[in-house]
Enzyme design. Structure first.
Site, PDB file in Angstrom:
ATOM      1  N   TYR A  13      -3.990   1.826  15.955  1.00 33.92           N
ATOM      2  CA  TYR A  13      -2.859   2.063  16.670  1.00 33.92           C
ATOM      3  C   TYR A  13      -2.741   1.707  18.299  1.00 33.92           C
ATOM      4  O   TYR A  13      -2.040   1.111  18.753  1.00 33.92           O
ATOM      5  CB  TYR A  13      -1.990   3.332  16.266  1.00 33.92           C
ATOM      6  CG  TYR A  13      -1.393   3.437  15.013  1.00 33.92           C
ATOM      7  CD1 TYR A  13      -2.146   3.897  13.971  1.00 33.92           C
ATOM      8  CD2 TYR A  13      -0.289   2.804  14.726  1.00 33.92           C
ATOM      9  CE1 TYR A  13      -1.817   3.932  12.738  1.00 33.92           C
ATOM     10  CE2 TYR A  13       0.246   3.004  13.507  1.00 33.92           C
ATOM     11  CZ  TYR A  13      -0.406   3.450  12.377  1.00 33.92           C
ATOM     12  OH  TYR A  13       0.085   3.611  11.276  1.00 33.92           O
ATOM     13  N   HIS A  60      -3.123  11.164   0.743  1.00 28.95           N
ATOM     14  CA  HIS A  60      -2.510  10.755   1.931  1.00 28.95           C
ATOM     15  C   HIS A  60      -1.843  12.119   2.475  1.00 28.95           C
ATOM     16  O   HIS A  60      -0.742  12.103   2.793  1.00 28.95           O
ATOM     17  CB  HIS A  60      -1.426   9.695   1.768  1.00 28.95           C
ATOM     18  CG  HIS A  60      -1.183   9.022   3.303  1.00 28.95           C
ATOM     19  ND1 HIS A  60      -1.432   7.609   3.495  1.00 28.95           N
ATOM     20  CD2 HIS A  60      -0.642   9.766   4.530  1.00 28.95           C
ATOM     21  CE1 HIS A  60      -0.875   7.534   4.755  1.00 28.95           C
ATOM     22  NE2 HIS A  60      -0.626   8.663   5.210  1.00 28.95           N
ATOM     23  N   ASN A 100      -7.128   2.038   9.937  1.00 28.98           N
ATOM     24  CA  ASN A 100      -6.055   2.026  10.644  1.00 28.98           C
ATOM     25  C   ASN A 100      -5.981   1.991  12.022  1.00 28.98           C
ATOM     26  O   ASN A 100      -6.828   3.087  12.640  1.00 28.98           O
ATOM     27  CB  ASN A 100      -5.214   3.562   9.941  1.00 28.98           C
ATOM     28  CG  ASN A 100      -4.785   3.664   8.698  1.00 28.98           C
ATOM     29  OD1 ASN A 100      -4.942   2.508   7.785  1.00 28.98           O
ATOM     30  ND2 ASN A 100      -4.520   4.522   8.289  1.00 28.98           N
ATOM     31  N   ARG A 147       0.846  -1.309  -0.114  1.00 31.02           N
ATOM     32  CA  ARG A 147       0.112  -0.004  -0.056  1.00 31.02           C
ATOM     33  C   ARG A 147       0.923   1.103   0.074  1.00 31.02           C
ATOM     34  O   ARG A 147       1.739   1.505   0.835  1.00 31.02           O
ATOM     35  CB  ARG A 147      -0.915  -0.133   1.396  1.00 31.02           C
ATOM     36  CG  ARG A 147      -1.744   1.423   1.317  1.00 31.02           C
ATOM     37  CD  ARG A 147      -2.513   1.375   2.571  1.00 31.02           C
ATOM     38  NE  ARG A 147      -3.330   2.495   2.735  1.00 31.02           N
ATOM     39  CZ  ARG A 147      -3.107   3.340   3.809  1.00 31.02           C
ATOM     40  NH1 ARG A 147      -2.549   3.236   4.787  1.00 31.02           N
ATOM     41  NH2 ARG A 147      -3.867   4.508   3.619  1.00 31.02           N
ATOM     42  N   GLU A 152      -7.343   8.767   6.258  1.00 30.44           N
ATOM     43  CA  GLU A 152      -7.491   9.478   7.398  1.00 30.44           C
ATOM     44  C   GLU A 152      -7.967  10.769   7.505  1.00 30.44           C
ATOM     45  O   GLU A 152      -7.198  11.797   7.848  1.00 30.44           O
ATOM     46  CB  GLU A 152      -6.133   9.274   8.347  1.00 30.44           C
ATOM     47  CG  GLU A 152      -5.797   7.885   8.525  1.00 30.44           C
ATOM     48  CD  GLU A 152      -4.325   7.969   9.502  1.00 30.44           C
ATOM     49  OE1 GLU A 152      -3.899   8.836   9.789  1.00 30.44           O
ATOM     50  OE2 GLU A 152      -4.306   6.682   9.888  1.00 30.44           O
ATOM     51  N   GLU A 182      -3.381   0.008   8.020  1.00 30.03           N
ATOM     52  CA  GLU A 182      -2.234   0.472   9.095  1.00 30.03           C
ATOM     53  C   GLU A 182      -2.197  -0.189  10.172  1.00 30.03           C
ATOM     54  O   GLU A 182      -3.396  -0.160  10.795  1.00 30.03           O
ATOM     55  CB  GLU A 182      -2.069   1.930   9.029  1.00 30.03           C
ATOM     56  CG  GLU A 182      -1.512   2.499   7.692  1.00 30.03           C
ATOM     57  CD  GLU A 182      -1.522   4.076   7.919  1.00 30.03           C
ATOM     58  OE1 GLU A 182      -0.992   4.548   9.050  1.00 30.03           O
ATOM     59  OE2 GLU A 182      -1.806   4.858   6.983  1.00 30.03           O
TER      60      GLU A 182
HETATM   61  O1  LIG Z   1       1.498   7.671  12.933  1.00 27.33           O
HETATM   62  C1  LIG Z   1       1.573   6.548  12.332  1.00 27.33           C
HETATM   63  C2  LIG Z   1       0.780   6.624  11.063  1.00 27.33           C
HETATM   64  N1  LIG Z   1      -0.613   6.827  11.156  1.00 27.33           N
HETATM   65  N2  LIG Z   1      -1.256   7.030  10.029  1.00 27.33           N
HETATM   66  C3  LIG Z   1      -0.976   7.785   8.860  1.00 27.33           C
HETATM   67  C4  LIG Z   1       0.610   7.856   8.582  1.00 27.33           C
HETATM   68  O2  LIG Z   1       1.033   8.552   7.689  1.00 27.33           O
HETATM   69  C5  LIG Z   1       1.324   7.873   9.828  1.00 27.33           C
HETATM   70  O3  LIG Z   1       2.676   7.792   9.610  1.00 27.33           O
END
Ligand SMILES: OC[C@H]1NNC[C@@H](O)[C@@H]1O
Length: 448
Positions: free
Chosen positions: A294, A122, A292, A78, A167, A352
């Site tokens: 985290y 992005h 995504n 990706r 995002e 992600e």
């Molecule tokens: O913070 C880590 C990742 N989170 N999502 C978008 C990415 O561009 C970031 O690096």
């Protein structure tokens, strides 16, 4: 007997990156500047005044990076396309050399049996469009539709999975409300407008794809599950606001054609009313969503917090990453089952998932030990499997990130890669986590 973690047939294993974070050469071969090129060259905006002029030099080294992906056994990659490489002014004139780069990237991936997954936006909006108001200008949806069409016509078929936005929450919360990210605005009237035009742009892109595309298109959102810090009504309401603001603000319009009711509580007079035609454009059917993940957020009411009146409560019993995120794998299972239940079990890709832990600036005798990241991957991949056992329709997983890279305004201080980058020499070194991940891919999860 311990559970088998073998993943379903067809589950796709990949890694993810983004253009401005890895490519470098932002103005090469006729490319126009993006807002991140401008932001990164604005003194005081970036930690250590880092910028993406070189990054991982992926623009020149992409063949070597694809060879690394191949060596890890990755089935998919990706990446994102820099809009202003292809359309230097954001609209109108196409820069063929910019298009040629992405065609070379895609063709080299395919030659190595790696399926390309492209994100059209992005965060790196063309600076020329920001001069015209960017995400605050209603015309931006048409500009994005035009750019999308250029990409679909050139690469659809070789790219069979497209994401419109990455995002949108981060773009508006970071870029228009709190100002930590490009274009660095702090305005509660602008944030809802930017959000809405991002979603309209998504709609125009999907509309363009349905006219010419033959494969799949979706949207990528960051989801951070919210857990009330206590049973108090205040904390529960704070949790609900936080969930609406981050996790539902984009998926509800896409799936239901309406915004969460809490948005007006959060933004008050700054929350506009939008025409139904916009909501119809935004909520056309899509083929998948990218999630995504985290970390989670344990949320309490906090009168002093703006505009949410909600703040996180630290969980000292758990590990935290270098970005200050709690390691909480159960949150990934909870997120995936929440998406299943709320949105009717759409196809989901984890587009992600990963962590920044301290890694040395240089490899030691060709090795980078990163046990915390190995543990993070193991726990979160098991969490994905638990969600699949719960009936979630998960198509694949992309670790963030393939390479250490530019973590936006945090510069190069945070390393998310499973492959280490020595920024002085551009030497790549697969970390222990890369070898671990390669074993998971090769065994389709059995070694988890
Ligand atoms: O913070 C880590 C990742 N989170 N999502 C978008 C990415 O561009 C970031 O690096």
């Amino acid at each position: 007997m311990s559970k088998s973690y073998v993943f379903p047939e067809g589950f796709v294993w990949g890694a993810a990156t983004a253009a401005y974070q890895i490519e470098g050469s932002p103005l090469a071969d006729g490319a126009g500047p993006s807002i991140w090129q401008r932001f990164a060259h604005t003194p005081g905006r970036m930690l250590n005044d880092d910028n993406g002029d070189i990054a991982c030099d992926h623009y020149n080294r992409f063949r070597d990076d694809i060879a690394i992906m191949k060596s890890l056994g990755l089935q998919s990659y990706r990446f994102s396309i820099s809009w202003s490489r292809v359309l230097p002014e954001g609209k109108g004139r196409v820069n063929q050399k910019g298009l040629d780069f992405y065609e070379r990237l895609v063709d080299t991936l395919l030659e190595n049996d790696i399926a390309p997954v492209a994100t059209l936006f992005h965060w790196d909006l063309p600076a020329a469009l920001d001069d015209r108001g960017g995400w605050l200008n209603p015309d931006v949806a048409d500009w994005f539709g035009e750019y999308s069409e250029v990409m679909f016509k050139r690469l659809d078929g070789r790219i069979k999975r497209w994401a419109t936005l990455n995002e949108p929450w981060v773009v508006t919360d970071g870029g228009y409300l709190h100002g930590a990210l490009a274009p660095g605005h702090r305005n509660r009237f602008e944030a809802p407008i930017a959000s809405h035009h991002l979603l309209r742009a998504h709609g125009k892109s999907v509309q363009a794809y349905r006219a010419i595309g033959q494969h799949d298109i979706g949207i990528v959102v960051n989801i951070e599950p919210k857990y009330a810090a206590s049973d108090s009504a205040e904390d529960q309401a704070a949790r609900d606001r936080a969930e609406a603001y981050m996790n539902r603000q984009y998926l509800d319009p896409v799936f239901f054609g309406k915004y969460p009711e809490q948005m007006r509580d959060i933004f008050g007079e700054a929350w506009p009313e939008w025409p139904q035609a916009d909501m119809d454009l935004i909520s056309q059917p899509i083929d998948f969503i990218g999630v995504n993940y985290y970390t989670r957020n344990v949320t309490r009411h906090d009168e002093s917090s703006w505009p949410l009146k909600a703040s996180p409560v630290r969980q000292p019993q758990h590990t935290y990453t270098e970005t200050g995120w709690e390691v909480y794998p159960q949150g990934l299972t909870d997120t995936l089952t929440w998406v299943k239940q709320r949105y009717g079990n759409p196809q989901v890709f984890i587009t992600e998932n990963g962590a920044a832990f301290f890694d040395p600036p240089k490899a030691e005798r060709g090795r980078v030990r990163d046990p915390l990241r190995v543990s993070y991957l193991r726990q979160h991949l098991r969490a994905v499997h638990d969600a699949i056992d719960a009936g979630c329709n998960i198509g694949g997983y992309f670790v963030w990130s393939l390479l250490d890279n530019l973590e936006w305004s945090l510069g190069y201080s945070k390393r998310f890669g499973i492959v280490h980058v020595d920024y002085q020499t551009q030497t790549r070194t697969p970390k222990d986590s890369a070898r671990y991940y390669a074993g998971i891919v090769a065994s389709h999860g059995a070694r988890l």
